[in-house]
Structures are given as C-alpha cells and as structure tokens.
Design a protein around this motif. Sequence first.
Motif, PDB file in Angstrom:
ATOM      1  N   ARG A 135       0.733  -1.125  -0.078  1.00 13.53           N
ATOM      2  CA  ARG A 135       0.133   0.002  -0.031  1.00 13.53           C
ATOM      3  C   ARG A 135       0.998   1.352   0.090  1.00 13.53           C
ATOM      4  O   ARG A 135       0.596   2.223  -0.770  1.00 13.53           O
ATOM      5  CB  ARG A 135      -0.866   0.119   1.006  1.00 13.53           C
ATOM      6  N   ASP A 299      -8.779  -3.324  15.021  1.00 14.07           N
ATOM      7  CA  ASP A 299      -8.563  -3.315  13.643  1.00 14.07           C
ATOM      8  C   ASP A 299      -7.491  -4.374  12.974  1.00 14.07           C
ATOM      9  O   ASP A 299      -6.560  -4.610  13.840  1.00 14.07           O
ATOM     10  CB  ASP A 299      -8.136  -1.925  13.269  1.00 14.07           C
ATOM     11  N   ASP A 300      -7.410  -4.431  11.891  1.00 12.62           N
ATOM     12  CA  ASP A 300      -6.300  -5.126  11.135  1.00 12.62           C
ATOM     13  C   ASP A 300      -5.940  -6.361  11.831  1.00 12.62           C
ATOM     14  O   ASP A 300      -4.649  -6.671  11.779  1.00 12.62           O
ATOM     15  CB  ASP A 300      -4.903  -4.298  11.083  1.00 12.62           C
ATOM     16  N   ASP A 322      -7.850  -8.244   9.057  1.00 12.30           N
ATOM     17  CA  ASP A 322      -7.162  -7.484   8.019  1.00 12.30           C
ATOM     18  C   ASP A 322      -7.466  -8.023   6.641  1.00 12.30           C
ATOM     19  O   ASP A 322      -7.614  -8.979   6.255  1.00 12.30           O
ATOM     20  CB  ASP A 322      -5.885  -7.387   8.110  1.00 12.30           C
ATOM     21  N   GLN A 323      -7.324  -6.838   5.497  1.00 10.43           N
ATOM     22  CA  GLN A 323      -7.729  -7.152   4.334  1.00 10.43           C
ATOM     23  C   GLN A 323      -6.488  -8.031   3.548  1.00 10.43           C
ATOM     24  O   GLN A 323      -7.212  -8.834   2.594  1.00 10.43           O
ATOM     25  CB  GLN A 323      -7.762  -5.846   3.531  1.00 10.43           C
ATOM     26  N   GLU A 356     -12.681  -6.938   6.132  1.00 13.94           N
ATOM     27  CA  GLU A 356     -12.470  -5.373   5.269  1.00 13.94           C
ATOM     28  C   GLU A 356     -11.318  -6.200   4.212  1.00 13.94           C
ATOM     29  O   GLU A 356     -10.940  -7.115   3.971  1.00 13.94           O
ATOM     30  CB  GLU A 356     -11.435  -4.581   6.104  1.00 13.94           C
TER      31      GLU A 356
END
Length: 404
Positions: A135, A299-300, A322-323, A356
Amino acid sequence: MSASNLNFLVLDDDQLLRFMMKKMLRSFSAAKVLEASNGTEALEILRVPETKPVDIILCDLNMPGMDGMEFIRHLGEAHSTASVIIISSHDDTLIAAVRKMALAYHVNLLGTLQKPVTRTQLEALILQQKSALPRKAAYASATPNFTLEDILQGIERKEFEPFYQPKVSFKTGLINGAEALARWIHPQYSVIAPYAFIELLEKSGNIDELTFLILEKAAIACQALHDNGHIISVSVNLSSKSLNNPALAEKITQAVRNAGVDPKYIMLEITESATMTDVAQSLENLARLKMHGFGLSIDDYGTGFSNMQQMTRIAFSELKIDQSFVKGCADNKNLCVVVRSSIEMAHKLKIECTAEGVETREDWDTLKGMECDTAQGYFIAKPMSLASLLAFCATHTPDVLFAA
Ligand code: C2E
Ligand code: CA
Ligand code: CA
C-alpha cells in the motif's frame, strides 16, 4: 498473460526446482527471470540498482544457511518493494505463521504454492501482483513527500476530511455502518491518501491533532445520517499510541457529545501495535470509553502484536480481519484457515466480525458461508464524501449483493 512486464527472482537451493520455475515463468513471457541458490546471493542481486527492479520473488522456505524466514526479514528491513510467493512443502500452520511474520515486516506476500507447483496456481498468484502492490509503495510514486510542518499546517487549516466507506451486513445486505478514513484535500495535489501523512504524525507524537479533527467531522456526519433516517454507526480510527494519554477517553467523549451524538453510534477502531507501550493506561482508557458507551473495534486483526491479547479482556465489540487475509480468500486455502479461525474466535468472544477488503463476489460468498457478520470493501463501495454516502444510503438495495 500479464507477467510480460514483470521481473522475477527464483530463490531455491534445489537446482531442478529453479530450472522448472524459470521454464514456467518464461512460458508466461516474463520480462526477466533471475535466480539464486541461497539468500545471500538473492540479497546481492536485489542490492544492484536496476532500471526496473525485481517485482516478484519466488522463495523456498527450507534452505541451508539463510532460510526463507530470515530472507523475508532482510527484505523487510531493506524496505524492498518486491512481492513474495512462497514455494514450500510445509503445512498450513507454518505457512500461516510465515504470512503473519511477512506482514509484520511489511513484506507483501502474494501467496504460497505447494510443491509440485502447477502453472495455473502460479499464474493466479502472479495476477494478484497488480492489485496487491504494497500500500505504501503504491502511493509513494503518486504523492510528494510532505514535511511534518506541511501536514500540521494542513490540519490547522482544516484541509483534512473523512471519506466514508460503507459497511454492510452479510445476512441482510443492509448498511450498518461506515468507516471514516482521513483524506487530505490538498489545494495543490487534490486528494491525498493517509499513507502520505499518518506515519509521520504518529512518529512525531502529533496524531491526536488529526484524530480529533476527523472525530469531530465524523460525529457531525453521524448526526447528518441519522437526521436523514439512516441510523447507522460511524467508525473512527484511533492510533494505539494515543491510548497512552490519560486524558484521552474524556476528550473523545466530550468531542462526540458536543456534536449531539450518543457515543453508542461511534465505533473506535484500534490496531494492535507495539506503540501501545503503557498497557495499564491503555486499558484504563479503553474501559472508560466502553463505560461511556463507545463501540471498540480491533482493527487489522492478524497483523499485529501480542498486546492485544491483553486487550481482549476489555469488552471489544468488533473484530476486523485485515484485508491481507480477506482479499482472495475464496481460492486460497491458507487464507481461509486464518479467516475462519478469526471469525470463530470473534464469535466465541461474542463479538461481531467484520471483513475488510472484500473486493469480489467470490470472497463475499466465501465469507458469508463462514458466517462473517459484516463486509467492507470495494465490492460494496470505495470510500466517498459525506454527500455521496448520504446518496448511497438513500439508494442502496440489498439485492445487488445477492444477485446470482
Ligand atoms: P484501515 O483502517 O485498515 O482502513 C482500510 C483501508 O483499506 C482504507 O485505506 C480503505 O480505503 C482500504 N480499502 C477498503 N476496502 C478495500 C478493498 O476492497 N480493497 C482495497 N485494496 N483496499 C480497500 P485508506 O483509506 O488508504 O487508509 C489507510 C490506513 O490509514 C487505514 O487503514 C488506517 O490505518 C489509516 N487511517 C486512515 N484514516 C485515519 C485516521 O483518521 N486516523 C488514523 N490514526 N489512521 C487513519
Ligand atoms: Ca480502520
Ligand atoms: Ca486494515
């Protein structure tokens, strides 16, 4: 075949395997295929400046001397932009551990292949390269390097705006929330993504400046959604570094109440991280936020550190996978193992599980089959302005997600 513009490096101590892989890659008309029989040699190759660096490394795990794990660590430390495909004859548990490790080193792992490797499997992983660029690297070329001073000035001028990405229930297909993601509406460079400013703000101890700007705007947006009949919650990212501040929970509560919003409609997303140095203070903040009614989200999930295990003692309300585990889970057995166990763990703890990075119908169907609760990702919608979100909420119908 889109391997035609990609450079490869095959790292394996087995000469026959290197030969086979090279042959296969050439049949995809890869731009260049280099080889190395050990990690040291591979790192040497990567150090040589090339006009076009290596894009994908095919890497064995079990090698004499430097093994695949150590090699991945060196890649991470060198901030390499190359992606890695692991070729191994080991089982899913080891592969899952290596995946987690690669993520922690910020190395982009495209996937793993069991020996003997087939053409179709290799091709499928290579095709992921385009969408799976690290990313940071993906943004690095498009945006200039801002100084901390630039960023702080931008915050002071309130040039930062949250974009909102809808979250949808797997069961009903209805919108049940939206995540606020910071964007810098830069007067010169238009819309700047978070990777250009979050890290610097966190490192320099200035992340709260941004957090509160986003939180205030997100709370106002939440109120606007409710006023228009969309009673959903809004999620805001909270840096775990901020949890070390004793005044945090009260400040957040105040900011949200000032907007006239009940904290139960605000979900705070916290990433597992090493920056949460003061565990006791962090737990105090989380307990207080919980007491005031905020939703708390891990998150994540899957990429972070063990501190979060302590955090599970605090009643979290959501776990976000996490994605990197979600994208492509439909046709990757190893990803499925991680995703399924994360969903099971969430449900055992009686908390909701959100995936996500849901980009395709295949992944949507797979996650729905695993009884994941909520989806967020490009398959539903990309992050958008508040005006667009209001329009999206007004026109969204669940059937688009369930169409055969
Ligand atoms: P995150 O919290 O994990 O947010 C999800 C990221 O994944 C967002 O990137 C979102 O645009 C992207 N995403 C969502 N669905 C998909 C998908 O289907 N495919 C792909 N490829 N990507 C998808 P974004 O907006 O660039 O944000 C990056 C990270 O920056 C966030 O990751 C979060 O950690 C951080 N961030 C964003 N806003 C804030 C903020 O206000 N405060 C803090 N502390 N961090 C923030
Ligand atoms: Ca988030
Ligand atoms: Ca994430």
